[in-house]
Every structure is written in structure tokens, then in C-alpha cells.
Design a protein around this motif. Structure first.
Motif, mmCIF file in Angstrom:
data_model
loop_
_atom_site.group_PDB
_atom_site.id
_atom_site.type_symbol
_atom_site.label_atom_id
_atom_site.label_comp_id
_atom_site.label_asym_id
_atom_site.label_seq_id
_atom_site.Cartn_x
_atom_site.Cartn_y
_atom_site.Cartn_z
ATOM 1 N N GLY A 1 -6.544 7.908 3.219
ATOM 2 C CA GLY A 1 -5.879 7.465 2.010
ATOM 3 C C GLY A 1 -6.352 8.284 0.837
ATOM 4 N N ASP B 1 -9.129 2.789 -0.691
ATOM 5 C CA ASP B 1 -7.864 2.598 0.010
ATOM 6 C C ASP B 1 -8.061 2.683 1.518
ATOM 7 N N LEU C 1 0.836 -1.184 0.000
ATOM 8 C CA LEU C 1 0.000 0.000 0.000
ATOM 9 C C LEU C 1 0.880 1.246 0.000
#
Length: 255
Positions: A117, A122, A107
């Protein structure tokens, strides 16, 4: 297997992931989890066991127990250790690696420690990874058993935050902020209907005593009132977090 191959950051993260769940006495090359990780990394069990012992040398919690580990920790070990302990997003990265393997892309790390995010997807993925890791480490810390009742059926167990997800963002994946409880006592603990005193004995609150029918109250709660929780195997439980929980419990059960 490649002799003398340098360790990568992903490999150290995977080893740290296991380290956080494995008591010092189990850090040997005959341990099945170490053998399995060594196979994933295409390394020998002895090299993984040695890396775990190197990480022990960086662990102040183990130092407090008088355990020192080995002296061969590398600069990569030290920097990865520091990241893992201070940045929740690095723990998420380790969980993703554990699920997918070191060849998978990690990530993207956010520029701050906030739980955000670049997209909603995300953010959801981060939360799921964090929750997955927290469950692994907390259940392992109590030997896969409820800290109160000893129930060992995984489907009935929950990793309970002592201080809630929203209240302590920096401690969402901290094993010192977690108890392994069965679903009934997790719900009561989460709603501050029960707590644990300074000696880690369970306390039943006024709300349950006054509103719950006698038989389920007796079987589900009074039977365990005063029982001391199971000792954790790897990480100490934070006294400060439990103190905060008790304070909230008192407020919630005030007349």
C-alpha cells in the motif's frame, strides 16, 4: 425501503461477503443473517435472498454440486463477482464495508495484486482486514467448530492456512486454503508436526512422537490420529494445498 432501487457495488460486495459464508440451503428470506443484512441495506429480506441466488448462478463450485441458482445476475453482479474472486484487495474492501457499512470510504485499490500500500499503516490495515475476513469465512465453513475435535468455543479456534501466508499471496483469503482448528492443533499443523492424508485423516509426525511426553501426546494427538476432519459446509478444501502441506510435513519429519 425503496422499491426498484438499483443495487450499488458496495451493496453487492456486502451481499457477496455473506454469500461466501452461507450454504445454498440457507439463502432464504427467513434466515436471520439475511434479515439483518437487509435492514442494513434498507432492502427487503426477499430482495437480498434473491441477490444471493443470483450470485449462486455465477459460482462454479455450486455448479459442480448441481446447483444453478437464479438467472437474473446483472452485469454489476458479474463484474463484482469477478473482482472478488481474483483480487484480494476487493475482499479487504468487502470486509471493511462489513465492519463499517456502505457509507464508509473504501480502501484505495492498489495498481497490482501485491500485498502493498502507499504507507505502512495502509499495509497493516489491509493485513488485518484480510485476516478478519479469512477467519469469518473459514470458521463459518466448519460451522464454528474445530474440524478435528469439534470444539465450538470461538476464543479457542483459529483459521489455519494450509499453505502459509507468505507462500501463497494469491490464496491468503481463499477459503479452500483454510481449516478451522483449535489453537493446539493449529500450532502443530502450522509447524508441520501433524497433517491430513488423502482421506482427510489426521497424521502425527515423528517429531511429536519422539519428543512429546506420553500423556499429553496421547491426549492431545494420538487420541485423534486417524480421525477424519469434519466436512466443510460451504467451500471445498483444496486437495492441492493439502498435498503441498503433506510434502512439507514429510520433509519436516524426515529422520
Amino acid at each position: 425501503m425503496t422499491a426498484g432501487r438499483r443495487w450499488t457495488r458496495a451493496e453487492v460486495l456486502l451481499t457477496l461477503h455473506l454469500y461466501e459464508r452461507l450454504p445454498f440451503g440457507q439463502q432464504h428470506s427467513r434466515n436471520g443473517e439475511i434479515i439483518a443484512l437487509a435492514a442494513r441495506l434498507e432492502r427487503t429480506p426477499s430482495s437480498v435472498a434473491m441477490k444471493l441466488n443470483n450470485l449462486t448462478a455465477l459460482d462454479p463450485e455450486e455448479h459442480a454440486r448441481g446447483i444453478r441458482g437464479l438467472v437474473g445476475a446483472s452485469e454489476l453482479d458479474r463484474s463484482t463477482w469477478e473482482e472478488f474472486q481474483t483480487h484480494p484487495e476487493v475482499v479487504e474492501e468487502a470486509e471493511q464495508l462489513w465492519l463499517c457499512g456502505p457509507s464508509e470510504p473504501a480502501l484505495p485499490s492498489p495498481p497490482t495484486a501485491e500485498w502493498t500500500g502507499p504507507t505502512e499503516a495502509d499495509a497493516v490495515k489491509r493485513v488485518r482486514l484480510a485476516q478478519s475476513y479469512f477467519r469469518r469465512v473459514v470458521l463459518a465453513n466448519f460451522g464454528g467448530r474445530c474440524a478435528l475435535t469439534g470444539i465450538a468455543v470461538g476464543e479457542m479456534l483459529t483459521a489455519s492456512h494450509i499453505v502459509g501466508w507468505a507462500e501463497a499471496p494469491r490464496h491468503r483469503v481463499d477459503p479452500g486454503n483454510g481449516l478451522c482448528l483449535n489453537r493446539l492443533h493449529d500450532a502443530a499443523f502450522d509447524k508441520k508436526l501433524i497433517t491430513f492424508d488423502e482421506n482427510l485423516r489426521m497424521v502425527v509426525g515423528r517429531k511429536l512422537l519422539e519428543t512429546m511426553p506420553k500423556e499429553p501426546l496421547t491426549l492431545g494427538f494420538l487420541e485423534y490420529e486417524g480421525a477424519r476432519m469434519r466436512a466443510p459446509e460451504r467451500h471445498h478444501i483444496s486437495g492441492a494445498f493439502l498435498e503441498q502441506h503433506r510434502a512439507d510435513f514429510v520433509l519436516n519429519n524426515a529422520a
